[in-house]
Design a protein around this motif. Sequence first.
Motif, PDB file in Angstrom:
ATOM      1  N   MET A 133       0.829  -1.203   0.000  1.00 42.53           N
ATOM      2  CA  MET A 133       0.000   0.000   0.000  1.00 42.53           C
ATOM      3  C   MET A 133       0.863   1.253   0.000  1.00 42.53           C
ATOM      4  SD  MET A 133      -3.031   1.249  -0.093  1.00 42.53           S
ATOM      5  CE  MET A 133      -4.114  -0.099   0.356  1.00 42.53           C
ATOM      6  N   GLY A 134       1.962   1.226   0.743  1.00 36.24           N
ATOM      7  CA  GLY A 134       2.883   2.356   0.759  1.00 36.24           C
ATOM      8  C   GLY A 134       3.505   2.587  -0.604  1.00 36.24           C
ATOM      9  N   ARG A 135       3.861   1.500  -1.290  1.00 34.18           N
ATOM     10  CA  ARG A 135       4.445   1.618  -2.622  1.00 34.18           C
ATOM     11  C   ARG A 135       3.429   2.175  -3.620  1.00 34.18           C
ATOM     12  NH1 ARG A 135       8.707  -2.357  -4.857  1.00 34.18           N
ATOM     13  NH2 ARG A 135       8.995  -0.363  -5.914  1.00 34.18           N
ATOM     14  N   LEU A 136       2.173   1.749  -3.502  1.00 34.20           N
ATOM     15  CA  LEU A 136       1.132   2.274  -4.384  1.00 34.20           C
ATOM     16  C   LEU A 136       0.935   3.768  -4.145  1.00 34.20           C
ATOM     17  CD1 LEU A 136      -1.229   1.989  -6.386  1.00 34.20           C
ATOM     18  CD2 LEU A 136      -2.677   1.319  -4.447  1.00 34.20           C
ATOM     19  N   LEU A 137       0.835   4.159  -2.882  1.00 37.35           N
ATOM     20  CA  LEU A 137       0.659   5.576  -2.544  1.00 37.35           C
ATOM     21  C   LEU A 137       1.844   6.407  -3.049  1.00 37.35           C
ATOM     22  CD1 LEU A 137      -0.776   7.879  -1.008  1.00 37.35           C
ATOM     23  CD2 LEU A 137       0.448   7.140   1.059  1.00 37.35           C
ATOM     24  N   GLY A 138       3.056   5.899  -2.820  1.00 42.98           N
ATOM     25  CA  GLY A 138       4.243   6.620  -3.250  1.00 42.98           C
ATOM     26  C   GLY A 138       4.331   6.761  -4.760  1.00 42.98           C
ATOM     27  N   THR A 139       3.970   5.696  -5.486  1.00 43.75           N
ATOM     28  CA  THR A 139       4.017   5.736  -6.949  1.00 43.75           C
ATOM     29  C   THR A 139       3.036   6.762  -7.508  1.00 43.75           C
ATOM     30  OG1 THR A 139       4.684   3.414  -7.042  1.00 43.75           O
ATOM     31  CG2 THR A 139       3.758   4.365  -9.051  1.00 43.75           C
ATOM     32  N   LEU A 140       1.812   6.764  -6.989  1.00 45.04           N
ATOM     33  CA  LEU A 140       0.806   7.726  -7.453  1.00 45.04           C
ATOM     34  C   LEU A 140       1.243   9.161  -7.164  1.00 45.04           C
ATOM     35  CD1 LEU A 140      -2.468   5.909  -6.317  1.00 45.04           C
ATOM     36  CD2 LEU A 140      -1.606   6.112  -8.651  1.00 45.04           C
ATOM     37  N   LEU A 141       1.770   9.375  -5.962  1.00 37.66           N
ATOM     38  CA  LEU A 141       2.208  10.724  -5.593  1.00 37.66           C
ATOM     39  C   LEU A 141       3.436  11.148  -6.393  1.00 37.66           C
ATOM     40  CD1 LEU A 141       1.789  10.741  -1.701  1.00 37.66           C
ATOM     41  CD2 LEU A 141       0.423  11.973  -3.390  1.00 37.66           C
ATOM     42  N   SER A 142       4.309  10.187  -6.714  1.00 36.52           N
ATOM     43  CA  SER A 142       5.529  10.504  -7.455  1.00 36.52           C
ATOM     44  C   SER A 142       5.207  11.158  -8.794  1.00 36.52           C
ATOM     45  CB  SER A 142       6.354   9.235  -7.673  1.00 36.52           C
ATOM     46  OG  SER A 142       7.602   9.531  -8.252  1.00 36.52           O
ATOM     47  N   GLY A 143       4.245  10.586  -9.514  1.00 28.66           N
ATOM     48  CA  GLY A 143       3.861  11.164 -10.802  1.00 28.66           C
ATOM     49  C   GLY A 143       3.105  12.467 -10.652  1.00 28.66           C
ATOM     50  N   TRP A 144       2.154  12.496  -9.715  1.00 28.03           N
ATOM     51  CA  TRP A 144       1.290  13.673  -9.552  1.00 28.03           C
ATOM     52  C   TRP A 144       2.064  14.880  -9.013  1.00 28.03           C
ATOM     53  CZ3 TRP A 144      -1.651  15.290  -4.784  1.00 28.03           C
ATOM     54  CH2 TRP A 144      -2.509  16.357  -5.074  1.00 28.03           C
ATOM     55  N   ILE A 145       2.799  14.680  -7.909  1.00 29.06           N
ATOM     56  CA  ILE A 145       3.526  15.789  -7.291  1.00 29.06           C
ATOM     57  C   ILE A 145       4.611  16.319  -8.221  1.00 29.06           C
ATOM     58  CG2 ILE A 145       4.978  16.498  -5.356  1.00 29.06           C
ATOM     59  CD1 ILE A 145       2.092  16.059  -4.582  1.00 29.06           C
ATOM     60  N   PHE A 146       5.296  15.414  -8.934  1.00 26.60           N
ATOM     61  CA  PHE A 146       6.361  15.858  -9.840  1.00 26.60           C
ATOM     62  C   PHE A 146       5.806  16.740 -10.955  1.00 26.60           C
ATOM     63  CE2 PHE A 146       9.120  15.276 -13.579  1.00 26.60           C
ATOM     64  CZ  PHE A 146      10.318  15.733 -13.046  1.00 26.60           C
ATOM     65  N   GLN A 147       4.635  16.389 -11.473  1.00 28.35           N
ATOM     66  CA  GLN A 147       4.032  17.168 -12.564  1.00 28.35           C
ATOM     67  C   GLN A 147       3.609  18.555 -12.112  1.00 28.35           C
ATOM     68  OE1 GLN A 147       1.526  15.049 -15.695  1.00 28.35           O
ATOM     69  NE2 GLN A 147       1.419  13.589 -14.006  1.00 28.35           N
ATOM     70  N   ILE A 148       3.112  18.659 -10.888  1.00 29.12           N
ATOM     71  CA  ILE A 148       2.574  19.952 -10.459  1.00 29.12           C
ATOM     72  C   ILE A 148       3.589  20.814  -9.690  1.00 29.12           C
ATOM     73  CG2 ILE A 148       0.217  19.070 -10.382  1.00 29.12           C
ATOM     74  CD1 ILE A 148       0.417  18.955  -7.346  1.00 29.12           C
ATOM     75  N   ALA A 149       4.629  20.187  -9.097  1.00 31.98           N
ATOM     76  CA  ALA A 149       5.532  20.980  -8.251  1.00 31.98           C
ATOM     77  C   ALA A 149       7.007  20.615  -8.384  1.00 31.98           C
ATOM     78  CB  ALA A 149       5.104  20.858  -6.787  1.00 31.98           C
ATOM     79  N   GLY A 150       7.349  19.561  -9.096  1.00 29.29           N
ATOM     80  CA  GLY A 150       8.760  19.230  -9.304  1.00 29.29           C
ATOM     81  C   GLY A 150       9.331  18.286  -8.260  1.00 29.29           C
TER      82      GLY A 150
END
Length: 258
Positions: free
Chosen positions: A204-221
């Motif tokens: 679950m932690g890996r899933l959360l981290g993967t989703l945030l990795s793409g989303w946060i990187f796109q909007i804030a770097g």
Amino acid sequence: MGIFLGGVLLALAGFRGAILIMAICLAGVWILSKKFLRRDLGKAKAKKRFRDVFSKSRAVNALAAARLFLFASRDTWFVIALPVFLASQFGWGHWQIGTFLAVWIIGYGAVQALAPKITASISPKAPDGRTALYWSAALAMVPATIALALHSGIHPLLTILSGLMVFAFVFAINSSLHSYLIVSYAREDGVSMDVGFYYMANAMGRLLGTLLSGWIFQIAGIEACLIISSIFLMATALISLALPKQGDEDSPAATVVS
């Protein structure tokens, strides 16, 4: 090897080609599994209700929560943000990224294997909740320091690569400590359930981290990804306060040591 082969497939076949080749390989695995694996393999003798998945042990539940945030902290910047950052900012190709990440994972695994010797050289006592707290707090400073250095413009490539190596070392110690603790906390009559619940939290932690990795990187770097990683690690440290310590009454870790 999987990460290295992923880089090879991307370089030779492109994204769509790599996806197609992996789909064909997985279909082959499925067919071979249907043909050669016993049908009763892995089936429980008695059916369990979903609520039985959750551990009745406070220590196991706390460790699972700490594990969730630990692995979310890594994948928030490692899985998507880092490869895209290396490609977009420094022009790295699939071969370079795949090879570097593969070597990083192999080195991380080597440190995990040596973790008992490393922790024993610092303290002869068996690890407990206090040990997990100290190492997770130390790890929380690493992504925050990398983010600060990037924000200050200190040689971005050197900062990322050197910071990643430090993160790998301290993260591997944390991961190995958790793996030791789950074995010591698990109930004798329900080891598979407790360990399974712990690794469910890991996934679950890996899933959360993967989703945030793409989303946060796109909007804030990538700097924002590193800050989120540090926040998750602070959560890991706070949760680790609830883990049993040697000398605590009914401490599973103390039982193992004795």
